[in-house]
Scaffold this motif. Structure first.
Motif, PDB file in Angstrom:
ATOM      1  N   LEU A   1       0.977  -1.054   0.658  1.00 57.97           N
ATOM      2  CA  LEU A   1      -0.237  -0.066   0.153  1.00 57.97           C
ATOM      3  C   LEU A   1       1.048   1.382  -0.125  1.00 57.97           C
ATOM      4  N   ARG A   2       1.946   0.743  -0.189  1.00 56.12           N
ATOM      5  CA  ARG A   2       3.030   2.377  -0.861  1.00 56.12           C
ATOM      6  C   ARG A   2       2.461   2.620  -2.140  1.00 56.12           C
ATOM      7  N   PRO A   3       3.326   4.049  -1.984  1.00 57.10           N
ATOM      8  CA  PRO A   3       3.324   4.844  -3.364  1.00 57.10           C
ATOM      9  C   PRO A   3       4.101   4.173  -3.855  1.00 57.10           C
ATOM     10  N   THR A   4       4.259   3.526  -5.548  1.00 54.50           N
ATOM     11  CA  THR A   4       5.554   3.475  -5.954  1.00 54.50           C
ATOM     12  C   THR A   4       5.666   3.900  -7.293  1.00 54.50           C
ATOM     13  N   PHE A   5       6.760   4.073  -8.558  1.00 56.57           N
ATOM     14  CA  PHE A   5       6.823   4.855  -9.774  1.00 56.57           C
ATOM     15  C   PHE A   5       5.866   3.753 -10.280  1.00 56.57           C
ATOM     16  N   SER A   6       5.603   2.277 -10.538  1.00 52.41           N
ATOM     17  CA  SER A   6       4.459   1.426 -11.514  1.00 52.41           C
ATOM     18  C   SER A   6       3.153   1.681 -10.617  1.00 52.41           C
ATOM     19  N   ASN A   7       2.715   2.481  -8.840  1.00 54.68           N
ATOM     20  CA  ASN A   7       1.640   2.056  -8.746  1.00 54.68           C
ATOM     21  C   ASN A   7       1.501   3.357  -8.153  1.00 54.68           C
ATOM     22  N   GLY A   8       1.597   4.504  -8.453  1.00 53.39           N
ATOM     23  CA  GLY A   8       1.750   6.544  -8.093  1.00 53.39           C
ATOM     24  C   GLY A   8       0.238   6.196  -7.358  1.00 53.39           C
ATOM     25  N   GLN A   9      -0.349   5.957  -7.946  1.00 55.38           N
ATOM     26  CA  GLN A   9      -2.156   6.478  -7.626  1.00 55.38           C
ATOM     27  C   GLN A   9      -3.067   5.894  -6.153  1.00 55.38           C
ATOM     28  N   ILE A  10      -1.573   4.609  -5.449  1.00 52.39           N
ATOM     29  CA  ILE A  10      -2.521   4.175  -4.359  1.00 52.39           C
ATOM     30  C   ILE A  10      -2.286   4.870  -3.160  1.00 52.39           C
ATOM     31  N   ASP A  11      -1.894   5.951  -2.474  1.00 52.83           N
ATOM     32  CA  ASP A  11      -2.115   6.539  -2.224  1.00 52.83           C
ATOM     33  C   ASP A  11      -3.021   7.036  -1.969  1.00 52.83           C
ATOM     34  N   GLY A  12      -3.745   7.762  -3.226  1.00 51.16           N
ATOM     35  CA  GLY A  12      -4.809   9.020  -3.318  1.00 51.16           C
ATOM     36  C   GLY A  12      -5.771   7.874  -3.037  1.00 51.16           C
ATOM     37  N   LEU A  13      -6.049   6.527  -3.641  1.00 55.84           N
ATOM     38  CA  LEU A  13      -6.836   5.573  -3.360  1.00 55.84           C
ATOM     39  C   LEU A  13      -6.758   4.474  -1.742  1.00 55.84           C
ATOM     40  N   LEU A  14      -6.369   4.901  -1.126  1.00 54.53           N
ATOM     41  CA  LEU A  14      -6.078   5.148   0.334  1.00 54.53           C
ATOM     42  C   LEU A  14      -6.709   5.350   1.254  1.00 54.53           C
ATOM     43  N   ARG A  15      -6.533   6.470   0.146  1.00 57.37           N
ATOM     44  CA  ARG A  15      -7.320   7.564   1.265  1.00 57.37           C
ATOM     45  C   ARG A  15      -8.182   7.677   1.449  1.00 57.37           C
ATOM     46  N   ALA A  16      -8.806   7.394   0.122  1.00 56.45           N
ATOM     47  CA  ALA A  16     -10.598   7.840  -0.110  1.00 56.45           C
ATOM     48  C   ALA A  16     -10.738   6.446   0.627  1.00 56.45           C
ATOM     49  N   LYS A  17      -9.988   4.803   1.081  1.00 54.36           N
ATOM     50  CA  LYS A  17     -10.435   3.764   1.306  1.00 54.36           C
ATOM     51  C   LYS A  17     -10.558   4.560   2.385  1.00 54.36           C
ATOM     52  N   VAL A  18      -9.844   5.167   3.266  1.00 53.66           N
ATOM     53  CA  VAL A  18      -9.966   5.297   4.655  1.00 53.66           C
ATOM     54  C   VAL A  18     -11.036   6.331   4.816  1.00 53.66           C
ATOM     55  N   GLN A  19     -11.172   6.288   4.011  1.00 60.69           N
ATOM     56  CA  GLN A  19     -12.823   7.976   4.703  1.00 60.69           C
ATOM     57  C   GLN A  19     -14.163   7.035   4.299  1.00 60.69           C
ATOM     58  N   GLU A  20     -14.075   6.122   3.669  1.00 57.08           N
ATOM     59  CA  GLU A  20     -15.009   5.660   3.542  1.00 57.08           C
ATOM     60  C   GLU A  20     -15.422   4.509   4.771  1.00 57.08           C
ATOM     61  N   VAL A  21     -13.912   3.953   5.386  1.00 54.19           N
ATOM     62  CA  VAL A  21     -13.985   3.601   6.587  1.00 54.19           C
ATOM     63  C   VAL A  21     -14.096   4.153   7.516  1.00 54.19           C
ATOM     64  N   PHE A  22     -14.193   5.383   7.583  1.00 56.18           N
ATOM     65  CA  PHE A  22     -14.381   6.829   8.785  1.00 56.18           C
ATOM     66  C   PHE A  22     -15.973   6.438   8.269  1.00 56.18           C
ATOM     67  N   GLU A  23     -16.560   6.381   7.757  1.00 56.99           N
ATOM     68  CA  GLU A  23     -18.023   6.906   7.733  1.00 56.99           C
ATOM     69  C   GLU A  23     -18.802   5.304   8.110  1.00 56.99           C
ATOM     70  N   PHE A  24     -18.359   4.468   7.258  1.00 48.73           N
ATOM     71  CA  PHE A  24     -18.724   2.651   8.037  1.00 48.73           C
ATOM     72  C   PHE A  24     -18.713   3.560   9.789  1.00 48.73           C
ATOM     73  N   GLU A  25     -17.643   3.640  10.311  1.00 51.02           N
ATOM     74  CA  GLU A  25     -17.551   3.882  11.865  1.00 51.02           C
ATOM     75  C   GLU A  25     -18.022   4.827  12.071  1.00 51.02           C
ATOM     76  N   ARG A  26     -18.733   5.768  11.465  1.00 53.30           N
ATOM     77  CA  ARG A  26     -19.405   6.424  11.622  1.00 53.30           C
ATOM     78  C   ARG A  26     -21.021   5.515  11.682  1.00 53.30           C
ATOM     79  N   GLN A  27     -21.382   4.799  11.542  1.00 51.31           N
ATOM     80  CA  GLN A  27     -23.258   4.400  11.189  1.00 51.31           C
ATOM     81  C   GLN A  27     -22.120   3.225  12.856  1.00 51.31           C
ATOM     82  N   LEU A  28     -21.875   2.858  12.532  1.00 51.82           N
ATOM     83  CA  LEU A  28     -21.795   2.089  13.733  1.00 51.82           C
ATOM     84  C   LEU A  28     -21.563   2.669  14.670  1.00 51.82           C
ATOM     85  N   SER A  29     -21.342   4.245  15.200  1.00 54.87           N
ATOM     86  CA  SER A  29     -21.301   4.838  16.324  1.00 54.87           C
ATOM     87  C   SER A  29     -23.053   4.729  16.472  1.00 54.87           C
TER      88      SER A  29
END
Length: 510
Positions: A192-220
Motif C-alpha cells: 500500500l506504499r506508493p511506487t513508480f508503477s503504482n503512483g495512485q495507491i496513496d489517493g486510493l488508500l485515502r479514499a478508502k480510509v474515508q469510507e471506513v470512517f463513514e462506516f465507523e460513524r454508522q457503527l457509532s
C-alpha cells in the motif's frame, strides 16, 4: 481490628466513626505528611494494593533456570511491558509488525483472501482485538444446569463517540485521524506504499480510509441507539443467529468450541446486531476488510509497540497507550492475559499464608449463617414456613474460592530481552483467547470473579459465595472478636443478606 476503631465515640450516635474512626484518623495523618498512597482509601483497598505490590515484587525478579515455564512467561511479559518505554522506534519494529500482519493477506486491492467474517474472528483469536463485535463468556442456566456461554457485545470504537457525530467533511478530528492512519498503514504494509508503477495507491488508500470512517460513524450511531434503548440481552441458538442476521457468516465468525456444545449465544444490545446486519449487507467488502485491518493495527498492535511507536497515533488523542507504562499498568496487562500463570506461581509461593486465612473465612461464613438462622428462628414475626425456608437456604449455602487452574501450555518464547513486548503480548493474547473460548459449555461452579480482584459474590443459581483469591492474603494475626465489624465480615454479611432477602427469592409468610 480494635486498632481501627474509635471506642471513645458513642456507637449509637455515630457507628461509622466508632467502628472505623482510628483507621480514618491514621490515614489522614499519613496523607497530610505525604507519606501514604491516596488510593489507600479503605481496608479493602489496602488488601488489593498489598496484593498487587507482592505480585510486582514477584514478577520484576530476573528469570532464573529454576523458574517454571509459567513463572518465566509471566515475568517476561511484565518486564517487556516496562521495557517498551525505552525501546526506540526503528525499522525492526516495522519488520516485526509486517510479519504479524502478513497472515491477514491485505494487498494493493485493499481486500483479502479472507471473508470479513473470518477476519472478524481472526482479530480476536490472533491479535486480541475486536472488529464488528467483542467476544467474552458469561454464565447462564441452560436446561436446569448453569453453564458458561459465549457472549457477544458491541465494540468500543477507537475515537470518542462525540467525534463520529459530524460527517468527514466537517470533522477536523476525523481528517487528522485519516492523516495519521494512512501513513501508519503504509508503514506496515509495503503493498500500500506508493511506487513508480503504482503512483495512485496513496489517493486510493485515502479514499478508502474515508469510507471506513463513514462506516465507523454508522457503527457509532448503532451502538449509541442500542445502548440507550434499555433492551434486554437475548439468547440465540446458532440457527437463530443464522436466520436473523444472515449477512454475518456465523460458521466463520464463531469459535469452533461453540459448535461442539449445545449452548446458546448471548447477544448484549441485540438491536445493534440488527443494525450491523444491515450495514454489512450494503457495504463493500474492501471497506469492511480495511475497517478490520485498521482495527488490528490500532488496537491489536500499537498498544504493545514501543512507546515511541505508540505515540505516533495516540499523542493526537491523549489516550493511555501514549503514556509511559507504569508497573501498575504492566501488572494489570499481565493479569489480564496470563492470569492462570500468575495464580499458579503466586499460590505456590503464598501457600503457607493462604491455608489459615481460608479456614478463618470459612469459619466466619459459618458463624454469620448460624447467627442469622438463630435470629430468624427466634423471631416471632415470621411463619414456620418462612423460618424453614430461610434455614434450608442458609444451611445449604457453600463457600468457594477460585481454584488453582490446570493449564496444559503457556507462552514459550526466548528469554532473550531482545524479544519485543509486541511478540510476547501477541502470543499471550492468543493463549488468552483460546482459554476463554475453551470454557464455552463447561458446567459453572464458582461465581465468575477474577482471582486477583478483592471481592465476594453471591450466585443465587448455585447458592454459593465466591471469594476471589486475593482476599486470602488477608492478615489474620489479629482475629476480630466481632466479625460483623470487619471489612471481610461486612462484605460476607451483605451477601448472606442477599441470600435471605433478595436473590434467594424466599417467600415471606406472616
Amino acid at each position: 481490628m480494635l486498632g481501627r476503631m474509635n471506642t471513645s465515640v458513642d456507637p449509637c450516635s455515630d457507628f461509622f466513626s466508632y467502628s472505623c474512626g482510628a483507621w480514618i484518623s491514621s490515614r489522614k495523618v499519613l496523607l497530610d505528611m505525604n507519606v501514604f498512597d491516596a488510593d489507600r482509601n479503605s481496608v479493602m483497598s489496602d488488601v488489593k494494593l498489598n496484593l498487587m505490590q507482592r505480585l510486582i515484587e514477584m514478577l520484576e525478579q530476573e528469570v532464573t533456570s529454576t523458574d517454571s515455564d509459567y513463572m518465566a512467561a509471566a515475568k517476561l511479559h511484565f518486564q517487556s511491558c516496562l521495557d517498551s518505554n525505552n525501546r526506540p522506534d526503528s525499522s525492526l519494529v516495522t519488520k516485526d509488525v509486517e510479519s504479524l500482519l502478513e497472515s491477514l493477506g491485505v494487498g494493493s486491492s485493499m481486500t483479502s483472501f479472507m471473508t470479513p467474517s473470518v477476519m472478524q474472528y481472526s482479530l480476536f483469536s490472533d491479535y486480541g482485538a475486536f472488529g464488528f463485535f467483542t467476544y467474552d463468556v458469561n454464565s447462564r442456566v441452560v436446561g436446569n444446569i448453569k453453564r458458561t456461554i459465549l457472549q457477544l457485545s458491541p465494540p468500543d470504537l477507537y475515537l470518542r463517540q462525540s467525534v463520529y457525530l459530524l460527517p468527514y467533511e466537517d470533522n477536523e478530528i476525523g481528517r487528522r485521524y485519516l492523516d495519521r492512519v494512512v501513513p501508519l498503514i503504509q508503514r506496515f504494509n509495503s503493498f500500500l506504499r506508493p511506487t513508480f508503477s503504482n503512483g495512485q495507491i496513496d489517493g486510493l488508500l485515502r479514499a478508502k480510509v474515508q469510507e471506513v470512517f463513514e462506516f465507523e460513524r454508522q457503527l457509532s450511531q448503532a451502538i449509541r441507539v442500542a445502548k440507550s434503548s434499555n433492551e434486554e440481552n437475548a439468547l440465540y441458538p446458532v440457527s437463530a443467529l443464522i436466520q436473523n442476521f444472515p449477512n454475518i457468516n456465523w460458521t466463520e465468525a464463531l469459535p469452533s468450541q461453540q459448535f461442539s456444545t449445545n449452548t446458546p449465544v448471548q447477544l448484549n444490545h441485540p438491536s445493534y446486531f440488527t443494525s450491523l446486519n444491515g450495514m454489512l449487507g450494503r457495504t463493500e467488502k474492501s471497506t469492511l476488510i480495511m475497517y478490520l485491518y485498521i482495527r488490528v493495527i490500532l488496537t491489536g498492535i500499537i498498544p504493545f509497540a514501543p512507546k515511541s511507536t505508540r505515540q505516533f497515533m495516540d499523542n493526537l488523542y491523549d489516550t493511555e497507550t501514549a503514556q509511559e507504562y507504569t508497573k501498575t499498568y504492566c501488572i494489570d496487562s499481565t493479569l489480564e492475559l496470563l492470569p492462570e500463570e500468575v495464580l499458579i506461581e503466586y499460590s505456590g509461593k503464598q501457600n503457607q499464608n493462604v491455608k489459615p486465612v481460608l479456614e478463618y473465612i470459612s469459619s466466619l461464613v459459618k458463624n454469620l449463617t448460624d447467627q442469622s438462622i438463630k435470629s430468624f428462628s427466634s423471631y416471632g414475626g415470621y411463619s414456620d414456613k418462612t423460618k424453614l425456608k430461610i434455614t434450608e437456604t442458609l444451611s445449604s449455602l457453600t463457600l468457594s474460592n477460585a481454584p488453582i487452574p490446570v493449564i496444559p501450555w503457556t507462552v514459550l518464547l526466548s528469554t532473550n530481552k531482545d524479544v519485543f513486548h509486541l511478540f510476547r503480548a501477541n502470543y499471550a493474547q492468543q493463549a488468552h483467547s483460546f482459554r476463554l473460548m475453551n470454557r464455552i459449555g463447561e458446567v459453572y461452579s464458582v461465581p465468575n470473579i477474577p482471582w486477583y480482584t478483592i471481592d465476594i459474590v453471591y450466585d443465587e443459581d448455585i447458592n454459593t459465595l465466591g471469594i476471589s483469591y486475593g482476599i486470602l492474603t488477608w492478615k489474620t494475626n489479629l482475629r476480630p472478636e466481632f466479625p460483623f465489624l470487619t471489612t471481610v465480615g461486612l462484605l460476607i454479611s451483605e451477601k448472606v443478606t442477599d441470600v435471605i432477602y433478595g436473590k434467594g427469592n424466599i417467600p415471606f409468610c406472616f
